[in-house]
Design an enzyme around this catalytic site. Structure first.
Site, PDB file in Angstrom:
ATOM      1  N   LYS A 155       6.688   8.125   7.063  1.00 38.89           N
ATOM      2  CA  LYS A 155       6.273   9.408   7.650  1.00 38.89           C
ATOM      3  C   LYS A 155       6.429   9.364   9.172  1.00 38.89           C
ATOM      4  O   LYS A 155       6.875  10.326   9.800  1.00 38.89           O
ATOM      5  CB  LYS A 155       4.823   9.721   7.270  1.00 38.89           C
ATOM      6  CG  LYS A 155       4.667  10.027   5.782  1.00 38.89           C
ATOM      7  CD  LYS A 155       3.202  10.158   5.397  1.00 38.89           C
ATOM      8  CE  LYS A 155       3.055  10.335   3.891  1.00 38.89           C
ATOM      9  NZ  LYS A 155       1.691  10.132   3.425  1.00 38.89           N
TER      10      LYS A 155
ATOM     11  N   ARG B   5       0.833  -1.202   0.000  1.00 38.28           N
ATOM     12  CA  ARG B   5       0.000   0.000   0.000  1.00 38.28           C
ATOM     13  C   ARG B   5       0.863   1.245   0.000  1.00 38.28           C
ATOM     14  O   ARG B   5       1.844   1.322   0.743  1.00 38.28           O
ATOM     15  CB  ARG B   5      -0.849  -0.036   1.287  1.00 38.28           C
ATOM     16  CG  ARG B   5      -1.871   1.018   1.368  1.00 38.28           C
ATOM     17  CD  ARG B   5      -2.632   0.968   2.675  1.00 38.28           C
ATOM     18  NE  ARG B   5      -3.495   2.133   2.732  1.00 38.28           N
ATOM     19  CZ  ARG B   5      -3.052   3.339   3.003  1.00 38.28           C
ATOM     20  NH1 ARG B   5      -1.799   3.562   3.288  1.00 38.28           N
ATOM     21  NH2 ARG B   5      -3.904   4.370   3.000  1.00 38.28           N
ATOM     22  N   LEU B   6       0.499   2.194  -0.844  1.00 38.14           N
ATOM     23  CA  LEU B   6       1.095   3.538  -0.770  1.00 38.14           C
ATOM     24  C   LEU B   6      -0.022   4.481  -0.370  1.00 38.14           C
ATOM     25  O   LEU B   6      -1.165   4.331  -0.822  1.00 38.14           O
ATOM     26  CB  LEU B   6       1.674   3.948  -2.133  1.00 38.14           C
ATOM     27  CG  LEU B   6       2.886   3.162  -2.657  1.00 38.14           C
ATOM     28  CD1 LEU B   6       3.312   3.667  -4.031  1.00 38.14           C
ATOM     29  CD2 LEU B   6       4.062   3.230  -1.684  1.00 38.14           C
ATOM     30  N   ASP B   7       0.300   5.480   0.454  1.00 41.30           N
ATOM     31  CA  ASP B   7      -0.716   6.458   0.862  1.00 41.30           C
ATOM     32  C   ASP B   7      -1.259   7.193  -0.362  1.00 41.30           C
ATOM     33  O   ASP B   7      -0.609   7.239  -1.411  1.00 41.30           O
ATOM     34  CB  ASP B   7      -0.094   7.495   1.813  1.00 41.30           C
ATOM     35  CG  ASP B   7       0.405   6.856   3.094  1.00 41.30           C
ATOM     36  OD1 ASP B   7      -0.113   5.788   3.470  1.00 41.30           O
ATOM     37  OD2 ASP B   7       1.331   7.434   3.714  1.00 41.30           O
ATOM     38  N   LYS B   8      -2.407   7.844  -0.160  1.00 38.52           N
ATOM     39  CA  LYS B   8      -3.037   8.564  -1.274  1.00 38.52           C
ATOM     40  C   LYS B   8      -2.084   9.595  -1.872  1.00 38.52           C
ATOM     41  O   LYS B   8      -2.016   9.788  -3.089  1.00 38.52           O
ATOM     42  CB  LYS B   8      -4.321   9.235  -0.776  1.00 38.52           C
ATOM     43  CG  LYS B   8      -5.144   9.879  -1.860  1.00 38.52           C
ATOM     44  CD  LYS B   8      -6.460  10.410  -1.300  1.00 38.52           C
ATOM     45  CE  LYS B   8      -7.244  11.148  -2.365  1.00 38.52           C
ATOM     46  NZ  LYS B   8      -8.488  11.730  -1.840  1.00 38.52           N
TER      47      LYS B   8
END
Ligand code: URA
Length: 236
Positions: free
Chosen positions: A188, A100-103
């Protein structure tokens, strides 16, 4: 998927060889003889070669340069997903993003309908290295770099030692970080913990897969045979 690509995926020969087959013409798509190797074959089409029906149900592996603003999911009620960026003819049942990559994160994302490969790549303990380029609010200090490199204890996990490299000529505001895990918001969170903030995040590589500058944001390409062999070898 292009007709020539489909036939070579199905082991009917190299691109050059299958183009000769198509030009003869010997291939029908939904009952129509097709002479164009670039013909876009819908995944639901019935394709025949010399009257024999071909099994289109093959595994596909796409390397995407994910753009910002798109959700890493198969469906979403509000936003466009990475699967929405795959052309209709290239979609297959079960196609999904691996990890998954963030939006707002951009860069390398693997999509496949090969659930076993995807599952094995993400298996705990596999630690496939992933390199991200982070644009930071303030310059990275040597102390921050040391903490990142040593590993950071969070409530839910402790990050493994990371590789940290400042991108030259960026006043230490662009940093490449290589990590083995893939926890939620991990990069992050790691920068936040050392007193910095990620303004933009871009994934450059995952194991043997790397993003080239020529793959535009929002586009994708199939893995090469060599890439596929290397990624499969990783999961053995
Ligand atoms: N780490 C993050 O914080 N975000 C991502 O999208 C990927 C890794």
């Amino acid at each position: 998927m292009r007709l020539d690509r489909l036939l070579s995926h199905l082991q009917y020969g190299t691109r050059k060889e299958v183009r000769r087959i198509i030009k003869k013409p010997r291939v029908m798509v939904d009952g129509v003889l097709i002479r164009d190797p670039g013909f876009d074959v819908p995944s639901t089409a019935v394709v025949t070669l010399d009257g024999q029906v071909l099994d289109q149900d093959l595994a596909v592996y796409y390397l995407m340069n994910k753009p910002a603003g798109v959700i890493t999911a198969t469906t979403d009620a509000h936003d466009r997903t990475v699967v929405d960026l795959i052309a209709e003819a290239d979609r297959r049942p079960g196609l999904y993003p691996v990890g998954r990559l963030d939006k707002d994160t951009t860069g390398l994302l693997l999509l496949t309908n090969d659930g076993t490969l995807g599952h094995n790549l993400l298996a705990p303990g596999k630690h496939v290295p992933k390199t991200y380029e982070a644009t930071l609010l303030v310059p990275l200090t040597p102390e921050m770099a040391t903490q990142l490199a040593q590993g950071i204890a969070f409530k839910d996990f402790t990050s493994q030692p990371a590789r940290v490299a400042v991108v030259p000529d960026t006043a230490a505001k662009r940093v490449r970080l290589t990590i083995g895990e893939g926890k939620y918001h991990q990069v992050k969170r790691m920068f936040k913990r050392v007193g910095n903030e990620v303004l933009a995040l871009h994934r450059l590589s995952m194991g043997p897969l790397t993003l080239s500058a020529t793959l535009a944001a929002g586009t994708y390409r199939p893995l090469t045979e060599d890439e596929l062999a290397r990624i499969k070898a990783l999961t053995k």
